[in-house]
Design an enzyme around this catalytic site. Structure first.
Site, PDB file in Angstrom:
ATOM      1  N   ASP A  20       0.746  -1.009   0.296  1.00 38.25           N
ATOM      2  CA  ASP A  20       0.358  -0.145   0.091  1.00 38.25           C
ATOM      3  C   ASP A  20       0.746   1.111   0.557  1.00 38.25           C
ATOM      4  O   ASP A  20       1.750   1.157   0.017  1.00 38.25           O
ATOM      5  CB  ASP A  20      -0.862   0.133   1.107  1.00 38.25           C
ATOM      6  CG  ASP A  20      -2.142   1.313   1.400  1.00 38.25           C
ATOM      7  OD1 ASP A  20      -3.001   1.115   0.227  1.00 38.25           O
ATOM      8  OD2 ASP A  20      -2.087   1.773   2.167  1.00 38.25           O
ATOM      9  N   GLU A  62       1.852  -0.763  -4.993  1.00 35.70           N
ATOM     10  CA  GLU A  62       0.639   0.636  -5.730  1.00 35.70           C
ATOM     11  C   GLU A  62       1.410   2.187  -5.182  1.00 35.70           C
ATOM     12  O   GLU A  62       1.525   2.073  -4.097  1.00 35.70           O
ATOM     13  CB  GLU A  62      -0.017   0.117  -4.747  1.00 35.70           C
ATOM     14  CG  GLU A  62      -1.392   1.468  -5.195  1.00 35.70           C
ATOM     15  CD  GLU A  62      -2.550   2.529  -3.471  1.00 35.70           C
ATOM     16  OE1 GLU A  62      -3.003   2.499  -3.720  1.00 35.70           O
ATOM     17  OE2 GLU A  62      -1.504   1.862  -2.526  1.00 35.70           O
TER      18      GLU A  62
HETATM   19  C1  NOJ Z   1      -4.570   3.169  -0.735  1.00 38.61           C
HETATM   20  C2  NOJ Z   1      -6.227   2.246  -0.487  1.00 38.61           C
HETATM   21  O1  NOJ Z   1      -6.337   1.163  -1.655  1.00 38.61           O
HETATM   22  C3  NOJ Z   1      -6.807   2.896  -0.125  1.00 38.61           C
HETATM   23  O2  NOJ Z   1      -7.957   2.038   0.224  1.00 38.61           O
HETATM   24  C4  NOJ Z   1      -6.204   3.623   1.367  1.00 38.61           C
HETATM   25  O3  NOJ Z   1      -7.550   4.532   1.872  1.00 38.61           O
HETATM   26  C5  NOJ Z   1      -5.130   4.475   1.182  1.00 38.61           C
HETATM   27  N1  NOJ Z   1      -4.343   3.583   0.248  1.00 38.61           N
HETATM   28  C6  NOJ Z   1      -4.700   4.488   2.570  1.00 38.61           C
HETATM   29  O4  NOJ Z   1      -3.536   3.321   3.447  1.00 38.61           O
END
Ligand code: NOJ
Ligand code: CA
Length: 558
Positions: free
Chosen positions: A219, A280
């Site tokens: 993440d 991500e």
């Molecule tokens: C990306 C995640 O996909 C999202 O759902 C989240 O709110 C943010 N990162 C913060 O962790």
């Protein structure tokens, strides 16, 4: 491309399984509820492994299932090495992994390293400790600016609205310090300059790998390394606005972040087969490859297809760019059309290009009106095109049912922190997180035997798994057939474009003679020679109608 990219079903078990995998994202709280409390859980996932095997996915990625106060749907983790009690136990988790592995499905877990929950023991310790203490140094605490420290230490802003700093209350008349949170105040950012933080995450990676987990989704992978030198540098914008290409932004995509992933890679490679990861990383597209290096995380999401309009030129350009980028690093490309953070693609494609989705959601999905049938037709066509591309496809739960965004969730039922943090001016992401419909009727459409934690629309009756199962042209059966055929036709990670003579028709062929033709326009197009294997909508008089994709092979395949 390597020899091992020449896939057969047996090779799915080898170290390169991820290169062209279909990974199905499970949002655990909304997938299946085993104990009637309205919240999806780990045993619920286990109970549906047969469904996932039937669908034909190679792996599941579970969004966070860890103990959490749900300030951000679980992306606020209070304990990285446990299961939330309302979702089950570690034994339940082990049983789920065993059930998945028994049918050849890999398991990917979400790692959330940029921030913890404010309920994490480290944060409690930091609050109870003095400024400058070791406990505070695991996070980013600073004194405020201004005469009495009443102004935040910098102009950094939160993704969910408002400043990225929250001040602690005064103690004995002395004003409190501020702590940094790039997301909600309940998600304090960790200090990745601190070796203890680094070690602890490696322990977490090993913890899950030792339990049999095959990979990780990382993440906010681009934000861990920050320039924390004092005075803090100005950065009044979010990551996708003007991040320089040289890795020197104070907050995002800094060069140093890759030192962290090089250390993680050593952990991944200490297992056999090596554990995998996908970043991500909202980095400039040109720098995404750095995350996807074999010496780094190995693969990175690109959201270019997700962001593209339903348009042949846009898709062509994204595909060409992404394949080139993947080749530069030796990674494979990723493809995504939907996930838990965006309006579902069946709905996006039923709205006029350029629609502001936040504004549209605020009208409860009334203005502009969605062309529901066109949206689904285009979504099925885009999905079939995506699934024919070299690389991995990431599917989001419910897209195989053709689910639309639920845009009219009553305001009092909204859970996303975006709703509160923007003072009720943006609804956020709950509309794609509504619990799945398994049955056409009954309690929560078979999600569980009780209510669902977010209200489901009456229309779920017709889109439920049970309503689509066995109906040859249903979206569910089309996905299943696509995944079955994809496994059969899968080949080296290459494609060649075939000239179509039309701007609105794309045609590519994969080695071995697997053709994909996608008509983004409205005029039918004659098909190239070949055996039609699957189409996203029925052909008309042997022609490929508008907004339809077809797969052809040069010879019959069993
Ligand atoms: C990306 C995640 O996909 C999202 O759902 C989240 O709110 C943010 N990162 C913060 O962790
Ligand atoms: Ca439950």
């Amino acid at each position: 491309m390597t020899d091992s990219a020449l896939l057969s079903p047996d090779l799915r078990l080898d170290a390169d399984w991820w290169r062209q995998a279909v990974v199905y994202q499970v949002y655990p709280r909304s997938f299946a509820d085993s104990n009637a409390d309205g919240i999806g859980d780990i045993a619920g996932v286990t109970s549906r492994i047969g469904y996932l095997a039937g669908l034909g996915v190679d792996a599941i990625w579970l969004s966070p299932f860890y103990p959490s106060a749900l300030a951000d749907g679980g992306y606020d983790v209070a304990d990285y090495r446990n299961v939330a009690p309302e979702l089950g136990t570690l034994d339940d988790f082990d049983a789920m992994v065993a059930a998945a592995h028994a049918v050849g499905i890999k398991v990917v877990v979400d790692i959330v390293p940029n921030h913890t929950s404010d309920l994490h023991p480290w944060f409690a310790e930091a609050l109870a400790s003095a400024p400058g203490s070791a406990a505070r140094n695991r996070y980013i605490f600073r004194d405020g600016l201004g005469e009495n420290g009443e102004q935040p230490p910098s102009d950094w802003i939160s993704h969910f609205g408002g400043p990225a700093w929250t001040r602690l209350p005064s103690v004995d008349g002395v004003g409190g310090q501020w702590y940094c949170h790039l997301f909600a105040p309940e998600q304090p950012d960790l200090n990745w300059d601190n070796p203890e933080v680094r070690e602890d995450f490696k322990t977490t990676l090993r913890f899950w790998a030792d339990r049999g987990v095959d990979g990780y989704r990382v993440d906010v992978a681009h934000a861990l390394a920050k320039d924390l030198s004092w005075p803090l540098r100005s950065k009044p914008t979010l990551e996708d606005e003007g991040v320089p290409l040289d890795g020197t932004d104070p907050l995002y995509d800094r060069n140093e972040v890759h030192e962290i992933y090089a250390e993680w890679r050593e952990v991944f490679n200490s297992y056999d087969p090596p554990r995998t990861a996908v970043a991500e990383a909202y980095a400039p597209s040109e720098r995404r490859a750095l995350y996807a290096r074999p010496t780094g995380l190995g693969q990175a999401f690109n959201f270019d297809l997700l962001k593209a309009d339903y348009d042949a030129t846009a898709f062509h350009d994204v595909i060409t760019f992404c394949l080139n980028e993947a080749e530069k690093t030796g990674s494979s490309s990723t493809w995504v059309l939907s996930n838990h953070d965006v309006v579902r693609h069946a709905t996006r494609y039923g709205l006029p290009a350029g629609t502001d989705y936040d504004e549209w959601l605020m009208t409860d999905g009334m203005q502009p009106a969605v062309d529901v049938a066109q949206g689904l037709r285009r979504a099925r066509a885009a999905t079939l095109l995506m699934l024919a591309l070299p690389g991995s496809s990431y599917l989001y739960q419910g897209e195989e049912l053709g689910l639309h965004e639920v845009a009219d969730i009553p305001r009092e039922a909204l859970q996303d922190p975006i709703w509160l943090r923007t003072e009720n001016t943006k609804k956020g992401r709950d509309g794609c997180r509504v619990p799945l419909p398994w049955d056409s009727a009954g309690h929560s459409f078979g999600f569980g035997s009780g209510p669902a934690h977010l209200p489901q629309p009456a229309g779920f009756s017709g889109t439920a798994v049970a309503a689509q199962r066995g109906r040859a042209e249903s979206t569910l059966e089309t996905y299943s057939e696509a995944l079955r055929l994809r496994r059969q036709l899968q080949t080296v990670e290459e494609l060649s474009w075939v000239e179509t003579g039309r701007d609105d028709v794309l045609h590519f062929v994969r080695p071995g003679g697997w053709h994909c033709v996608s008509n983004f326009g409205t005029e039918p197009v004659a098909l190239a020679d070949g055996v039609v294997r699957l189409s996203s909508a029925p052909l008309v008089d042997g022609m490929l109608p508008g907004e339809t994709t077809v797969w052809l092979t040069e010879w019959p395949v069993d």
